[in-house]
Motif scaffolding. Structure first.
Motif, PDB file in Angstrom:
ATOM      1  N   UNK A  37       3.680 -12.946  -7.070  1.00 24.10           N
ATOM      2  CA  UNK A  37       2.879 -11.851  -7.602  1.00 24.10           C
ATOM      3  C   UNK A  37       2.867 -10.694  -6.607  1.00 24.10           C
ATOM      4  N   UNK A  38       2.737  -9.496  -7.154  1.00 23.67           N
ATOM      5  CA  UNK A  38       2.836  -8.287  -6.333  1.00 23.67           C
ATOM      6  C   UNK A  38       1.666  -7.369  -6.684  1.00 23.67           C
ATOM      7  N   UNK A  39       0.870  -7.039  -5.685  1.00 28.01           N
ATOM      8  CA  UNK A  39      -0.241  -6.102  -5.844  1.00 28.01           C
ATOM      9  C   UNK A  39       0.144  -4.802  -5.152  1.00 28.01           C
ATOM     10  N   UNK A  40       0.050  -3.708  -5.881  1.00 26.14           N
ATOM     11  CA  UNK A  40       0.490  -2.388  -5.414  1.00 26.14           C
ATOM     12  C   UNK A  40      -0.655  -1.402  -5.584  1.00 26.14           C
ATOM     13  N   UNK A  41      -1.051  -0.747  -4.491  1.00 19.15           N
ATOM     14  CA  UNK A  41      -2.156   0.218  -4.561  1.00 19.15           C
ATOM     15  C   UNK A  41      -1.689   1.549  -3.991  1.00 19.15           C
ATOM     16  N   UNK A  42      -1.753   2.576  -4.831  1.00 19.66           N
ATOM     17  CA  UNK A  42      -1.184   3.884  -4.509  1.00 19.66           C
ATOM     18  C   UNK A  42      -2.281   4.937  -4.386  1.00 19.66           C
ATOM     19  N   UNK A  84       0.869  -1.173   0.000  1.00 19.94           N
ATOM     20  CA  UNK A  84       0.000   0.000   0.000  1.00 19.94           C
ATOM     21  C   UNK A  84       0.905   1.222   0.000  1.00 19.94           C
ATOM     22  N   UNK A  85       0.514   2.268  -0.750  1.00 20.66           N
ATOM     23  CA  UNK A  85       1.472   3.328  -1.007  1.00 20.66           C
ATOM     24  C   UNK A  85       0.810   4.694  -1.051  1.00 20.66           C
ATOM     25  N   UNK A  86       1.629   5.718  -0.797  1.00 21.50           N
ATOM     26  CA  UNK A  86       1.270   7.111  -1.056  1.00 21.50           C
ATOM     27  C   UNK A  86       2.480   7.722  -1.762  1.00 21.50           C
ATOM     28  N   UNK A  87       2.682   7.305  -2.991  1.00 18.06           N
ATOM     29  CA  UNK A  87       3.858   7.705  -3.765  1.00 18.06           C
ATOM     30  C   UNK A  87       3.520   8.917  -4.629  1.00 18.06           C
ATOM     31  N   UNK A  88       4.442   9.861  -4.670  1.00 16.13           N
ATOM     32  CA  UNK A  88       4.180  11.148  -5.293  1.00 16.13           C
ATOM     33  C   UNK A  88       5.162  11.444  -6.415  1.00 16.13           C
ATOM     34  N   UNK A  91       9.916   5.140 -10.415  1.00 16.56           N
ATOM     35  CA  UNK A  91      10.703   4.349  -9.473  1.00 16.56           C
ATOM     36  C   UNK A  91       9.867   3.214  -8.902  1.00 16.56           C
ATOM     37  N   UNK A  92       8.640   3.526  -8.518  1.00 12.98           N
ATOM     38  CA  UNK A  92       7.808   2.501  -7.902  1.00 12.98           C
ATOM     39  C   UNK A  92       7.326   1.460  -8.901  1.00 12.98           C
ATOM     40  N   UNK A  93       7.037   1.862 -10.128  1.00 11.38           N
ATOM     41  CA  UNK A  93       6.668   0.849 -11.128  1.00 11.38           C
ATOM     42  C   UNK A  93       7.808  -0.151 -11.296  1.00 11.38           C
ATOM     43  N   UNK A  94       9.035   0.354 -11.372  1.00 15.60           N
ATOM     44  CA  UNK A  94      10.197  -0.526 -11.493  1.00 15.60           C
ATOM     45  C   UNK A  94      10.321  -1.441 -10.280  1.00 15.60           C
ATOM     46  N   UNK A 104      -0.831  -4.706 -10.757  1.00 18.51           N
ATOM     47  CA  UNK A 104      -0.520  -6.087 -10.379  1.00 18.51           C
ATOM     48  C   UNK A 104       0.571  -6.587 -11.314  1.00 18.51           C
ATOM     49  N   UNK A 105       1.693  -7.035 -10.737  1.00 19.62           N
ATOM     50  CA  UNK A 105       2.761  -7.669 -11.508  1.00 19.62           C
ATOM     51  C   UNK A 105       2.773  -9.157 -11.201  1.00 19.62           C
ATOM     52  N   UNK A 106       2.940  -9.962 -12.238  1.00 21.78           N
ATOM     53  CA  UNK A 106       2.918 -11.415 -12.052  1.00 21.78           C
ATOM     54  C   UNK A 106       4.288 -11.934 -11.636  1.00 21.78           C
ATOM     55  N   UNK A 107       4.431 -13.253 -11.547  1.00 22.49           N
ATOM     56  CA  UNK A 107       5.658 -13.842 -11.012  1.00 22.49           C
ATOM     57  C   UNK A 107       6.845 -13.712 -11.965  1.00 22.49           C
TER      58      UNK A 107
END
Length: 265
Positions: free
Chosen positions: A194-199, A169-173, A179-182, A215-218
């Motif tokens: 798998x990685x779920x990212x919510x900003x 969980x994120x508050x990226x600005x 950077x965070x997508x990478x 969502x990025x897969x394995x």
């Protein structure tokens, strides 16, 4: 649905009202009612109070407080697990930037306290001192918060510890969106999880949050994403199986890291 091999997850890239936790709680309750078919809903960092470091003392919630009780009731009523960012008032009175995890039966599965605090957060929050793997909808979930994902050892420790899914969980600005997508993709690839990212999204009290939840897969490939700079709630099915016929299983192949010779102490 409750499919433990490919859970359906809602990425709730919605904009909280800073300083209005009751309004944000109502947003959570409404979304859970509207999407009761999903296994897990993930909300951004500090969604409940809105992202602020200036007046967090007045916005913090204890885990036995009324708002957390309402979150538990909503999860139970809709048979849906959730992860949400809160300002947690700890038993010792300190405030933590936390990711609260509630299972679909309304039970608090865990509450991870952010370790890698960013900027002014270090003056507002007490850092966590342990990592958390929680069971949500039958899946072992490793929790991270925002700046944590930029430190590879945190994701690796969660994967080695048995996490089947990484949730951040994120508050990226601005200007750190790329950077965070990478980092989202790298943490998924290097750990074969798998990685779920919510900003957070939109103009906050100080920062312009970039959105781009995904969502990025394995294999580290982005399979679904919310748009940048716009509110969005998307549903994704997240396969947990690790394909290793063509790609190496880094966790299985890793060897102990040897000492560094010639390095600085």
């Amino acid at each position: 649905m409750h499919n433990t091999s490919s859970p359906r997850i809602a990425l709730a890239q919605l904009r909280p009202v800073v300083g209005e936790p009751d309004a944000n709680l109502a947003t959570v309750e409404a979304a859970l009612a509207e999407h009761a078919e999903v296994d897990l809903v993930v909300w951004p960092e500090l969604f409940l109070p809105g992202y602020t470091t200036a007046r967090i003392e007045t916005l913090a919630d204890s885990l036995d407080g009324e708002r957390v009780s309402r979150l538990c009731s909503a999860a139970r009523d809709h048979d849906t697990a959730l992860v949400i960012g809160i300002a947690e008032r700890r038993d010792d009175g300190a405030i933590a930037n936390s990711a609260l995890a509630i299972d679909r039966d309304g039970r608090i599965a865990g509450c991870y306290r952010k370790i890698q605090l960013f900027g002014d957060e270090a003056q507002a929050f007490a850092p966590g001192d342990t990592l958390e793997i929680v069971e949500l909808a039958g899946v072992r979930v490793g929790l991270m918060i925002c700046f944590d994902i930029e430190f590879p050892e945190i994701g690796r420790a969660l994967a080695v510890g048995g996490a089947e899914l990484l949730v951040s969980v994120s508050a990226n600005m601005r200007p750190f969106g790329p950077d965070h997508r990478l980092c989202v993709q790298a943490r998924a690839l290097e750990n074969r999880r798998p990685h779920v990212y919510v900003n957070q999204v939109g103009q906050g009290e100080t920062f312009l949050f970039t959105g781009d939840s995904c969502h990025a897969d394995t294999a580290g490939r982005v399979r679904a994403a919310c748009p940048p700079h716009a509110e969005s709630l998307i549903l994704v099915d997240v396969p947990l199986g690790v394909e290793t016929e063509k790609r190496p299983d880094y966790l299985a192949l890793r060897r102990p890291v040897p000492p560094v010779h010639g390095g600085r102490a």
